[in-house]
Design an enzyme around this catalytic site. Structure first.
Site, PDB file in Angstrom:
ATOM      1  N   GLU A  13      67.690  27.907  38.362  1.00 30.39           N
ATOM      2  CA  GLU A  13      66.484  27.700  38.498  1.00 30.39           C
ATOM      3  C   GLU A  13      66.048  26.642  38.788  1.00 30.39           C
ATOM      4  O   GLU A  13      64.640  26.063  38.984  1.00 30.39           O
ATOM      5  CB  GLU A  13      66.361  28.928  36.916  1.00 30.39           C
ATOM      6  CG  GLU A  13      66.075  27.282  35.782  1.00 30.39           C
ATOM      7  CD  GLU A  13      67.849  27.408  35.579  1.00 30.39           C
ATOM      8  OE1 GLU A  13      67.959  25.699  34.853  1.00 30.39           O
ATOM      9  OE2 GLU A  13      68.098  28.462  35.849  1.00 30.39           O
ATOM     10  N   ASP A  14      66.909  25.797  38.194  1.00 30.91           N
ATOM     11  CA  ASP A  14      66.526  24.009  37.785  1.00 30.91           C
ATOM     12  C   ASP A  14      66.110  23.726  39.659  1.00 30.91           C
ATOM     13  O   ASP A  14      65.152  23.037  40.140  1.00 30.91           O
ATOM     14  CB  ASP A  14      67.596  23.198  37.798  1.00 30.91           C
ATOM     15  CG  ASP A  14      68.612  23.664  38.270  1.00 30.91           C
ATOM     16  OD1 ASP A  14      68.698  24.563  39.381  1.00 30.91           O
ATOM     17  OD2 ASP A  14      69.708  23.965  37.267  1.00 30.91           O
ATOM     18  N   ASN A  15      67.123  24.501  40.783  1.00 32.34           N
ATOM     19  CA  ASN A  15      66.870  23.870  42.323  1.00 32.34           C
ATOM     20  C   ASN A  15      65.942  24.717  42.765  1.00 32.34           C
ATOM     21  O   ASN A  15      65.013  23.554  43.269  1.00 32.34           O
ATOM     22  CB  ASN A  15      68.493  24.112  42.598  1.00 32.34           C
ATOM     23  CG  ASN A  15      68.095  23.491  43.510  1.00 32.34           C
ATOM     24  OD1 ASN A  15      68.465  23.011  44.706  1.00 32.34           O
ATOM     25  ND2 ASN A  15      67.800  25.007  44.770  1.00 32.34           N
TER      26      ASN A  15
END
Length: 424
Positions: A266-268
């Site tokens: 989810e960060d990317n």
């Protein structure tokens, strides 16, 4: 069939192509090494002089917790010790029996004047347990600026202040606004487990120089989620489709943090969505995210590499397909044959010279991340760990790229062609 002259022409062209790619890769990693020196080893003086005041924008620090990570007390305490006047800290655990809670409660007692609290209970918004754990904290955070910080990371006391400075810095009319401030992972020390040693060598050298180089060139989004600072008001406008928001302005379009629960990385995806959907950019501050690796066996390290190659495969397909050609062992071998054909340079001598130079460049990046006043320790364990990483990257890549099932925190997931994940 090609005649001898045609074969010679073809071989010369292929050799020139191989040497050309070799030079391109050296230029790229040199950009990363130079940027690392400027940003970390010789930090800009103005960043060290920045003094936040009570007028500084508020920041909500979100720390998802799951069990007892290595060095957990020190990692979490570093949040309480931030030299920033206007912040709140929200710790998130999915149940009241989590082993991290006693550590948090001890810190809450030790720092009663810090605005900090615990949110217990996850919401099922997707397959990603980190998003499920954070979604309530994200919703109730008091401030628009959010700092999502993993539990296996500790940060220096001025990290938040310097990140906010970069995030809120005035931009010129021709620049895109900064939407994400992130920090390159750096391992200060690791245990005696071989997986830990290899992971530390990888993060501090190969990963760091490519990560910094790509961000210095700013050709596309490249963000890992150890330590990310962004605005909730921006995230609430994106959905992970990576299509311009104006083109996706539909009445039933779901946006916001919870929509990223369908991805494992989810960060990317959040960073990529802000880049592509809103046309915003990212930046690094002059700090690192001190990543505590813990006790990682060789098997742990192998499956970790497999997991993230399979996750990236559909999220950044073209970059993943080209990845073998960015590994030094591949383009060094190609260049050795090319230089031998064109200039009669002995192949073995070329490869040996390449790896000596490559190792010295990696040491320079390592020293830059460590800082001007923190000398690095290079022993035979580090050298061997570095060599293992360099020589095993291609077999691991091909094992990983032909599969789609990954294991994370005891659960099995299948990565779909659109980059989303589902329980296997």
């Amino acid at each position: 069939m090609l005649d001898d002259d045609e074969k010679a022409t073809l071989f010369r062209a292929l050799s020139a192509l191989g040497l050309g790619w070799y030079l391109v890769m050296w230029v790229l990693v040199s950009i990363g090494a130079i940027a690392a020196r400027r940003r970390y080893r010789y930090r800009p003086v103005e960043h060290l002089r920045f003094n936040p005041t009570s007028e500084s924008p508020g920041v909500s620090i979100l720390r998802p917790l799951k069990g007892l990570d290595a060095n957990l007390y020190t990692n979490l305490e570093s949040t309480f010790r931030q030299e920033y006047p206007n912040l709140e800290i929200i710790f998130s655990v999915d149940n009241e029996r989590d082993q991290a809670l006693p550590v948090v409660n001890e810190l809450l007692s030790l720092y009663p004047n810090v605005n900090a609290r615990v949110v217990i209970g996850a919401e099922d918004v997707g397959v990603n347990p980190k998003v499920n754990n954070l979604v309530r904290s994200y919703r109730i955070a008091a401030h628009d600026i959010l700092w999502v910080l993993d539990s296996n990371v500790f940060v220096d006391p001025g990290t938040l202040a310097r990140a906010v400075e970069v995030l809120t810095a005035p931009k010129s009319p021709k620049q895109r606004r900064i939407a994400v401030i992130h920090h390159v992972p750096f391992v200060d020390s690791c245990g005696s487990f071989w997986g830990s040693r290899i992971e530390a060598a990888f993060l501090n050298t190969t990963h760091a120089k490519m990560y910094i180089a790509i961000n210095a060139l700013a050709v596309d989004s490249c963000v890992v989620g150890k330590s990310n600072l962004y605005r909730r008001s921006d995230v609430d406008r994106v959905d992970g489709s990576r299509k311009p928001a104006d083109a996706m302005d539909l009445p039933d379009r779901k946006t916001g943090f919870a929509t990223f629960g369908r991805f494992l990385a989810e960060d990317n995806m959040i960073a990529s969505a802000l880049w592509h959907e809103l046309g915003l950019r990212h930046d690094l501050s002059t700090d690192v995210a001190h990543n505590v690796v813990g006790n990682m066996t060789l098997a742990d390290w192998f499956w970790r590499r497999v997991r993230w190659i399979r996750v990236r495969k559909y999220m950044v397909f073209s970059a993943t397909i080209l990845e073998p050609f960015t590994e030094s062992i591949v383009f060094a071998i190609l260049a050795s044959y090319a230089s031998n054909y064109l200039f009669n340079v002995p192949k073995l001598a070329f490869i040996l010279a390449h790896f000596v130079a490559w190792f010295l460049l990696d040491l320079d990046v390592y020293a830059s991340l460590s800082g001007q006043n923190n000398p690095i320790l290079i022993d035979h364990w580090f050298i061997l760990a570095w060599l293992i990483r360099e020589t095993t990257c291609i077999p691991i890549y091909f094992f990983a790229v032909f599969g789609s099932v990954v294991t994370w925190r005891g659960k099995h997931y299948r990565i779909r062609r659109n980059g989303e994940a589902a329980l296997a």
